[in-house]
Design an enzyme around this catalytic site. Structure first.
Site, mmCIF file in Angstrom:
data_model
loop_
_atom_site.group_PDB
_atom_site.id
_atom_site.type_symbol
_atom_site.label_atom_id
_atom_site.label_comp_id
_atom_site.label_asym_id
_atom_site.label_seq_id
_atom_site.Cartn_x
_atom_site.Cartn_y
_atom_site.Cartn_z
ATOM 1 N N MET A 244 0.858 -1.200 0.000
ATOM 2 C CA MET A 244 0.000 0.000 0.000
ATOM 3 C C MET A 244 0.883 1.236 0.000
ATOM 4 O O MET A 244 1.879 1.276 0.721
ATOM 5 C CB MET A 244 -0.871 -0.004 1.262
ATOM 6 C CG MET A 244 -1.709 1.266 1.406
ATOM 7 S SD MET A 244 -2.738 1.277 2.893
ATOM 8 C CE MET A 244 -1.543 1.748 4.129
ATOM 9 N N GLU B 195 4.608 16.138 -5.283
ATOM 10 C CA GLU B 195 3.539 15.189 -5.577
ATOM 11 C C GLU B 195 2.383 15.460 -4.614
ATOM 12 O O GLU B 195 2.528 16.186 -3.627
ATOM 13 C CB GLU B 195 3.997 13.739 -5.334
ATOM 14 C CG GLU B 195 5.321 13.380 -5.956
ATOM 15 C CD GLU B 195 5.708 11.911 -5.746
ATOM 16 O OE1 GLU B 195 5.836 11.213 -6.752
ATOM 17 O OE2 GLU B 195 5.894 11.476 -4.597
ATOM 18 N N ASP C 43 0.064 5.733 -1.088
ATOM 19 C CA ASP C 43 -0.695 6.939 -0.710
ATOM 20 C C ASP C 43 -2.181 6.728 -0.374
ATOM 21 O O ASP C 43 -2.872 5.960 -1.056
ATOM 22 C CB ASP C 43 -0.711 7.946 -1.870
ATOM 23 C CG ASP C 43 0.612 8.090 -2.562
ATOM 24 O OD1 ASP C 43 1.600 7.516 -2.106
ATOM 25 O OD2 ASP C 43 0.655 8.788 -3.584
ATOM 26 N N GLN D 143 -3.452 3.605 -2.700
ATOM 27 C CA GLN D 143 -2.625 3.000 -3.748
ATOM 28 C C GLN D 143 -2.297 1.577 -3.296
ATOM 29 O O GLN D 143 -1.767 1.364 -2.190
ATOM 30 C CB GLN D 143 -1.335 3.806 -3.931
ATOM 31 C CG GLN D 143 -1.568 5.195 -4.495
ATOM 32 C CD GLN D 143 -1.887 5.147 -5.973
ATOM 33 O OE1 GLN D 143 -1.006 5.050 -6.799
ATOM 34 N NE2 GLN D 143 -3.175 5.225 -6.304
ATOM 35 N N ASP E 272 -1.803 13.211 -9.492
ATOM 36 C CA ASP E 272 -2.355 13.317 -8.145
ATOM 37 C C ASP E 272 -3.372 14.464 -7.994
ATOM 38 O O ASP E 272 -3.213 15.336 -7.134
ATOM 39 C CB ASP E 272 -1.228 13.452 -7.092
ATOM 40 C CG ASP E 272 -0.127 12.419 -7.274
ATOM 41 O OD1 ASP E 272 -0.402 11.383 -7.905
ATOM 42 O OD2 ASP E 272 1.002 12.649 -6.794
ATOM 43 N N SER F 217 -2.566 8.101 -7.787
ATOM 44 C CA SER F 217 -3.262 8.842 -6.728
ATOM 45 C C SER F 217 -4.260 9.855 -7.256
ATOM 46 O O SER F 217 -4.130 10.376 -8.371
ATOM 47 C CB SER F 217 -2.241 9.546 -5.836
ATOM 48 O OG SER F 217 -1.665 8.583 -4.988
HETATM 49 C C1 FRU Z 1 3.514 9.254 -4.311
HETATM 50 C C2 FRU Z 1 3.290 8.725 -5.732
HETATM 51 C C3 FRU Z 1 2.267 9.580 -6.449
HETATM 52 C C4 FRU Z 1 1.733 8.628 -7.486
HETATM 53 C C5 FRU Z 1 1.691 7.339 -6.707
HETATM 54 C C6 FRU Z 1 1.899 6.108 -7.538
HETATM 55 O O1 FRU Z 1 3.976 8.273 -3.439
HETATM 56 O O2 FRU Z 1 4.515 8.681 -6.433
HETATM 57 O O3 FRU Z 1 2.809 10.760 -6.992
HETATM 58 O O4 FRU Z 1 0.466 8.985 -7.949
HETATM 59 O O5 FRU Z 1 2.704 7.432 -5.717
HETATM 60 O O6 FRU Z 1 1.679 4.950 -6.803
#
Ligand code: FRU
Length: 519
Positions: free
Chosen positions: A56, A232, A58, A74, A179, A114
């Site tokens: 797991m 991010e 974000d 995630q 994101d 994300s």
């Molecule tokens: C942050 C990230 C986000 C991306 C996601 C991919 O940890 O790199 O920017 O959307 O993880 O899993």
């Protein structure tokens, strides 16, 4: 060659995908764990959310609807390393007791990176059904073949259990555009999206009337405080100013930074104003980065949309990109912090973001263990406390040079949580907290308290392999994972170079009775 602290040692998980051909990446992601299960399998936390198994990262799609808080995340449904990224799902009625549900948005030809979720109360998208609003997820689709990152929409008519893909809604032809955080902006009667142009270190703002058609409004950043490889997971929300003029509110913009935060990856935040089109920094805002947490393990923080009583609550992924893959847990790899209520206040001329565990945690407190006026010397005094607790402590350091709470395991490894009065530093020291995890793991993380009384108070949340320290009304937080060698943890308190006094300590075990299916 060791790469401790160097740029090479820090990379966002998805970056692996750009460096490694997709097929190899997928094979890696589904292969056996990189190491044998950690000695005796590190026990799962009791009240912090972790999936039952697999990888797991974000928190995503944080939204409240019909009595439920949703925590999407995630997730790799097929292994305990990053890959096959989909949206996992958990729900809770109180932000503490989470029930994991099946994957909500699976990987398709794109991975579901994300993003956020909203309830489309006015049915602006037309996705509502039978007079009920849809839950709409807006997330980044990552195409492993082209590495394109663009924004996708999917909607749910069954309280987030399943989603119908709508498709791509925003593509600027970038491999670094991700994101999206979407929320309803009442004054302009528009949906607003804040989304990262990651390597440019920009938080980009878009608006829409229907969640499908997005118009670029402005970009914020880079700022003099921008560092590292990227920004991010941006978030943007309004907070009342505590102790400010009646009704005074400010906007807070937060971004996660992939490296070059004090302890690797971390979060920074800004105060300013937002008119639905542009975020403008508060005049006089410092050029130095202001971090969301002083520990090593608070990343990708995101806040809930639509909390019924108007609180702003966020949660973070409790790890660091330096070693997220090496975290020795099994069969799940990844943990969230507790959900935290945010407030904004001033300290002299500086702005402070204050964080506190959501008040709902208190209803899971068991019988209190109370200590008053306990003299503390160099000889450690054992405290009969458990491994999952909520503690409040008021400490008078008196003549001591340092006072520490020590969590010792059966092998003598020790996590040390302490206070150094001369420098007014609170700290978590995990230099010797357990066997080697990763070259970048061991360390001591400090936060400095403002000038004040000799006596200090703080709150400490511990849950088996995570410590969250909240001091000075939550304006200083240190969030750190730690991993034991073996056996149960024992608490003790000791002082260096003099005597101290615990004025009061209250510790409550946190007990969550989950249905058997959730254990
Ligand atoms: C942050 C990230 C986000 C991306 C996601 C991919 O940890 O790199 O920017 O959307 O993880 O899993």
């Amino acid at each position: 060659m060791k790469t401790v602290g160097s740029r090479a040692s820090v990379s966002a998980p998805w970056r692996l995908a750009s460096a490694i051909p997709a097929a190899v990446l997928l094979a890696l992601a589904t292969s056996a764990p990189a190491q044998a299960p950690w000695p005796k399998a590190d026990p799962a936390p009791t009240f912090h959310f972790a999936p039952q198994r697999n990888w797991m990262n974000d928190p995503n799609g944080l939204v409240y609807y019909d009595g439920e808080y949703h925590l999407f995340f995630q997730y790799n449904p097929h292994g305990d390393r990053w890959g096959h990224i989909s949206w996992g799902h958990a729900v809770s009625r109180d932000l503490v007791n989470w029930q994991e549900l099946p994957v909500a948005i699976p990987e398709t030809e794109v991975m579901a990176f994300s993003g956020s979720a909203v309830i489309d109360w006015k049915n602006s998208s037309g996705f509502g059904k039978d007079g009920k609003p849809a839950m709409v997820a807006i997330y980044t689709g990552f195409d492993p073949r082209t590495r394109n990152q663009s924004q996708f929409v999917a909607y749910s008519n069954d309280r987030g259990r399943t989603f119908t893909p709508f498709g791509k809604v925003l593509d600027i032809g970038s491999t670094e555009f991700r994101d999206p955080k979407v929320f309803w902006h009442e004054p302009t009667q528009r949906w607003v999206m804040v989304v990262a142009k990651a390597t440019e270190k920009k938080a980009s703002i878009y608006s829409s009337a229907d969640l499908k058609d997005w118009r670029h409004e402005s970009d914020f950043g880079p700022t003099p405080s921008s560092r590292g490889i990227n920004w991010e997971c941006p978030d943007l929300f309004e907070l009342p100013v505590e102790g400010g003029k009646a009704g005074e509110k400010k906007w807070v913009l937060s971004v996660s930074q992939g490296n070059d935060a004090p302890n690797g990856s971390g979060g920074q935040w800004f105060v300013g104003s937002f008119d639905g089109h542009r975020f403008s920094l508060e005049p006089g805002w410092t050029d130095a980065p202001v971090w969301t947490d002083q520990g090593a393990d608070f990343y990708a923080s995101a806040s809930w949309n639509g909390v019924p009583d108007g609180r702003r609550v966020w949660i973070g992924w409790a790890t660091n990109l330096r070693y997220a893959h090496a975290i020795p847990t099994y069969p799940a790899r990844g943990l969230m912090t507790v959900a935290r209520t945010l407030s904004l206040r001033r300290e002299g001329t500086a702005w402070r973001l204050a964080q506190a565990p959501v008040r709902e945690l208190e209803k899971y407190r068991g019988a209190v263990h109370r200590v008053t006026n306990l003299k503390v010397t160099q000889e450690p005094k054992v405290l009969p406390l458990g491994e999952s607790l909520d503690m409040r402590l008021t400490l008078d350091p008196m003549t001591a040079q340092q006072v520490t709470l020590n969590l010792t395991d059966a092998k003598g490894y020790q996590l040390v949580i302490g206070y150094t009065p001369a420098t007014r530093e609170i700290f978590i020291d995990r230099t010797r907290s357990g066997p080697h995890v990763h070259d970048a793991f061991a360390g001591r993380h400090i936060a400095v308290l403002p000038p004040g009384e000799r006596e200090i108070s703080f709150r400490l949340i511990v849950d088996r392999s995570i410590a969250e320290l909240y001091a000075e009304g939550g304006t200083r937080t240190i969030t750190d994972r730690f991993f034991r060698g073996e056996g149960a943890l024992t608490w003790s308190v000791s002082a260096l170079g003099g005597e101290a006094m615990i004025r009061s300590l209250e510790a409550w075990p946190i007990e969550i009775k989950r249905p058997l299916s959730q254990q």
